[in-house]
Scaffold this motif. Structure first.
Motif, mmCIF file in Angstrom:
data_model
loop_
_atom_site.group_PDB
_atom_site.id
_atom_site.type_symbol
_atom_site.label_atom_id
_atom_site.label_comp_id
_atom_site.label_asym_id
_atom_site.label_seq_id
_atom_site.Cartn_x
_atom_site.Cartn_y
_atom_site.Cartn_z
ATOM 1 N N GLY A 15 -73.317 95.838 -54.224
ATOM 2 C CA GLY A 15 -73.214 96.820 -53.150
ATOM 3 C C GLY A 15 -71.830 96.874 -52.554
ATOM 4 N N ASP A 16 -71.779 97.463 -51.360
ATOM 5 C CA ASP A 16 -70.525 97.698 -50.645
ATOM 6 C C ASP A 16 -70.529 96.831 -49.387
ATOM 7 N N ILE A 17 -69.519 95.998 -49.241
ATOM 8 C CA ILE A 17 -69.452 95.074 -48.100
ATOM 9 C C ILE A 17 -69.380 95.832 -46.764
ATOM 10 N N ALA A 18 -68.950 97.086 -46.794
ATOM 11 C CA ALA A 18 -68.836 97.862 -45.555
ATOM 12 C C ALA A 18 -70.163 98.495 -45.141
ATOM 13 N N ALA A 29 -61.894 90.126 -47.426
ATOM 14 C CA ALA A 29 -60.908 89.542 -48.351
ATOM 15 C C ALA A 29 -59.563 90.120 -47.924
ATOM 16 N N ALA A 30 -58.968 89.474 -46.923
ATOM 17 C CA ALA A 30 -57.865 90.054 -46.165
ATOM 18 C C ALA A 30 -56.516 89.854 -46.846
ATOM 19 N N ASN A 31 -55.503 90.516 -46.307
ATOM 20 C CA ASN A 31 -54.106 90.171 -46.591
ATOM 21 C C ASN A 31 -53.600 89.357 -45.408
ATOM 22 N N GLY A 37 -55.816 97.366 -46.496
ATOM 23 C CA GLY A 37 -55.335 97.094 -47.851
ATOM 24 C C GLY A 37 -56.171 97.882 -48.830
ATOM 25 N N GLY A 38 -56.226 97.406 -50.075
ATOM 26 C CA GLY A 38 -57.111 98.020 -51.068
ATOM 27 C C GLY A 38 -58.441 97.286 -51.069
ATOM 28 N N GLY A 39 -59.292 97.561 -52.031
ATOM 29 C CA GLY A 39 -60.538 96.810 -52.241
ATOM 30 C C GLY A 39 -61.352 96.611 -50.972
ATOM 31 N N VAL A 40 -61.741 95.372 -50.736
ATOM 32 C CA VAL A 40 -62.579 95.023 -49.579
ATOM 33 C C VAL A 40 -61.861 95.365 -48.273
ATOM 34 N N ALA A 41 -60.595 95.007 -48.172
ATOM 35 C CA ALA A 41 -59.840 95.247 -46.929
ATOM 36 C C ALA A 41 -59.713 96.750 -46.657
ATOM 37 N N GLY A 42 -59.641 97.548 -47.702
ATOM 38 C CA GLY A 42 -59.598 98.994 -47.520
ATOM 39 C C GLY A 42 -60.933 99.509 -47.011
ATOM 40 N N PRO A 120 -67.768 88.926 -49.565
ATOM 41 C CA PRO A 120 -67.402 89.566 -50.830
ATOM 42 C C PRO A 120 -66.926 88.474 -51.795
ATOM 43 N N SER A 121 -66.514 88.876 -52.968
ATOM 44 C CA SER A 121 -65.971 87.926 -53.947
ATOM 45 C C SER A 121 -64.480 87.753 -53.663
ATOM 46 N N ILE A 122 -64.174 86.809 -52.764
ATOM 47 C CA ILE A 122 -62.790 86.613 -52.298
ATOM 48 C C ILE A 122 -61.880 86.251 -53.477
ATOM 49 N N THR A 124 -60.954 87.734 -56.217
ATOM 50 C CA THR A 124 -61.166 88.122 -57.626
ATOM 51 C C THR A 124 -60.755 89.561 -57.944
ATOM 52 N N GLY A 125 -60.146 90.246 -56.967
ATOM 53 C CA GLY A 125 -59.644 91.593 -57.233
ATOM 54 C C GLY A 125 -58.131 91.548 -57.392
ATOM 55 N N ALA A 126 -57.424 92.056 -56.396
ATOM 56 C CA ALA A 126 -55.957 92.097 -56.444
ATOM 57 C C ALA A 126 -55.351 90.707 -56.643
ATOM 58 N N PHE A 127 -56.040 89.658 -56.197
ATOM 59 C CA PHE A 127 -55.481 88.308 -56.263
ATOM 60 C C PHE A 127 -55.775 87.596 -57.590
ATOM 61 N N GLY A 128 -56.556 88.214 -58.476
ATOM 62 C CA GLY A 128 -56.610 87.795 -59.880
ATOM 63 C C GLY A 128 -57.375 86.540 -60.242
ATOM 64 N N GLU A 163 -70.893 93.164 -63.423
ATOM 65 C CA GLU A 163 -70.395 91.909 -64.025
ATOM 66 C C GLU A 163 -70.224 90.840 -62.942
ATOM 67 N N ASP A 164 -69.686 91.235 -61.802
ATOM 68 C CA ASP A 164 -69.491 90.265 -60.719
ATOM 69 C C ASP A 164 -70.845 89.782 -60.194
ATOM 70 N N ALA A 165 -71.797 90.698 -60.073
ATOM 71 C CA ALA A 165 -73.135 90.301 -59.601
ATOM 72 C C ALA A 165 -73.745 89.291 -60.561
HETATM 73 N N1 AR6 Z 1 -67.511 95.898 -51.359
HETATM 74 C C1 AR6 Z 1 -67.663 94.728 -52.022
HETATM 75 N N2 AR6 Z 1 -66.780 94.262 -52.933
HETATM 76 C C2 AR6 Z 1 -65.699 95.033 -53.184
HETATM 77 C C3 AR6 Z 1 -65.454 96.257 -52.517
HETATM 78 C C4 AR6 Z 1 -66.422 96.691 -51.560
HETATM 79 N N3 AR6 Z 1 -66.279 97.832 -50.886
HETATM 80 N N4 AR6 Z 1 -64.280 96.769 -52.990
HETATM 81 C C5 AR6 Z 1 -63.815 95.902 -53.907
HETATM 82 N N5 AR6 Z 1 -64.660 94.849 -54.038
HETATM 83 P P1 AR6 Z 1 -60.034 92.519 -53.357
HETATM 84 P P2 AR6 Z 1 -58.673 89.892 -53.182
HETATM 85 C C6 AR6 Z 1 -64.564 93.672 -54.908
HETATM 86 O O1 AR6 Z 1 -58.866 93.065 -54.140
HETATM 87 O O2 AR6 Z 1 -58.682 89.690 -54.651
HETATM 88 C C7 AR6 Z 1 -56.393 93.770 -50.727
HETATM 89 O O3 AR6 Z 1 -55.671 94.917 -51.005
HETATM 90 C C8 AR6 Z 1 -63.536 93.708 -56.008
HETATM 91 O O4 AR6 Z 1 -64.097 94.355 -57.149
HETATM 92 O O5 AR6 Z 1 -60.590 93.340 -52.263
HETATM 93 O O6 AR6 Z 1 -59.021 88.738 -52.283
HETATM 94 C C9 AR6 Z 1 -55.904 93.000 -49.517
HETATM 95 O O7 AR6 Z 1 -55.101 93.815 -48.720
HETATM 96 C C10 AR6 Z 1 -63.274 92.243 -56.269
HETATM 97 O O8 AR6 Z 1 -64.265 91.691 -57.113
HETATM 98 O O9 AR6 Z 1 -59.647 91.088 -52.694
HETATM 99 C C11 AR6 Z 1 -55.153 91.836 -50.090
HETATM 100 O O10 AR6 Z 1 -53.770 92.088 -50.211
HETATM 101 C C12 AR6 Z 1 -63.454 91.595 -54.888
HETATM 102 O O11 AR6 Z 1 -64.144 92.575 -54.104
HETATM 103 C C13 AR6 Z 1 -55.732 91.642 -51.437
HETATM 104 O O12 AR6 Z 1 -56.263 92.885 -51.834
HETATM 105 C C14 AR6 Z 1 -62.193 91.206 -54.192
HETATM 106 O O13 AR6 Z 1 -61.175 92.173 -54.412
HETATM 107 C C15 AR6 Z 1 -56.864 90.634 -51.485
HETATM 108 O O14 AR6 Z 1 -57.236 90.429 -52.814
#
Ligand code: AR6
Length: 176
Positions: A15-18, A29-31, A37-42, A120-122, A124-128, A163-165
């Motif tokens: 689902g969506d953390i928001a 999953a902050a900066n 930011g993107g992803g969760v922070a966005g 969320p999955s801290i 595993t997105g932008a942070f690799g 896949e993450d689930a």
């Molecule tokens: N709900 C749940 N999970 C999500 C959502 C959502 N709406 N959107 C993405 N994910 P990330 P990080 C998943 O990049 O790796 C940001 O830009 C995503 O698929 O949000 O900790 C911040 O500004 C992935 O599996 O967090 C930071 O600079 C997971 O959430 C940086 O990225 C985490 O992805 C943090 O990077």
């Protein structure tokens, strides 16, 4: 998937953390700057509104592994707990820093007498961070903390992709 671990309900859902209306706190999953930011922070900043970044600004920058709490503004929750995960391959030791995020977030939740928290999955997105490794560390940390939690009754992992689930469900099944 929903199980009991050391007296706490732990669940994984896609689902969506928001959009976690029934959770008192959601984790970002902050900066380091606690900005949009993107992803969760966005997703969280868009849904919460600009007050979320304004509330975080006086506490920024935060360090990898750290967690800080703000109100949730227009989100359907009471609190946002902002965690800075490690950048995989840069912030070391990665696993220790990732575990610290979960442990510190749970401590912050307990300080505020929070009963339900969604992660969320801290990292595993932008942070690799590879998702299977992150899921195993996250699940081991929260189930290990469970016996010491007094206010928290429910911990939810909200995963964006199928896949993450699956990775988090596998880690939860193996945490028994
Ligand atoms: N709900 C749940 N999970 C999500 C959502 C959502 N709406 N959107 C993405 N994910 P990330 P990080 C998943 O990049 O790796 C940001 O830009 C995503 O698929 O949000 O900790 C911040 O500004 C992935 O599996 O967090 C930071 O600079 C997971 O959430 C940086 O990225 C985490 O992805 C943090 O990077």
């Amino acid at each position: 998937m929903h199980v009991q671990r050391n007296g706490i309900a732990v669940e994984c859902l896609q689902g969506d953390i928001a959009r976690q209306k029934d959770m008192e706190a959601v984790v970002n999953a902050a900066n380091a700057e606690l900005m949009m930011g993107g992803g969760v922070a966005g997703a969280l900043h868009r849904a919460a509104g600009p007050e979320l970044a304004e509330a975080g600004a006086p506490m920024a920058p935060i360090q990898p592994g750290e967690a800080v709490t703000t109100e949730a503004f227009n989100l359907p929750n009471d609190y946002v707990i902002h965690c800075l995960g490690p950048v995989y391959g840069r912030d070391r030791p990665e696993e220790e820093l990732l575990r610290a995020c979960y442990q510190n977030a749970l401590h912050k939740a307990e300080e505020h007498h929070i009963q339900s928290i969604a992660f969320p999955s801290i990292s595993t997105g932008a942070f690799g961070y590879p998702v299977a490794e992150a899921a195993a560390a996250a699940m081991d940390e929260v189930t290990g903390q469970a016996p010491y939690l007094t206010s928290i009754q429910m911990i939810r992992f909200v995963l964006f992709s199928n896949e993450d689930a699956t990775a988090y469900e596998t880690a939860l099944a193996q945490s028994d």
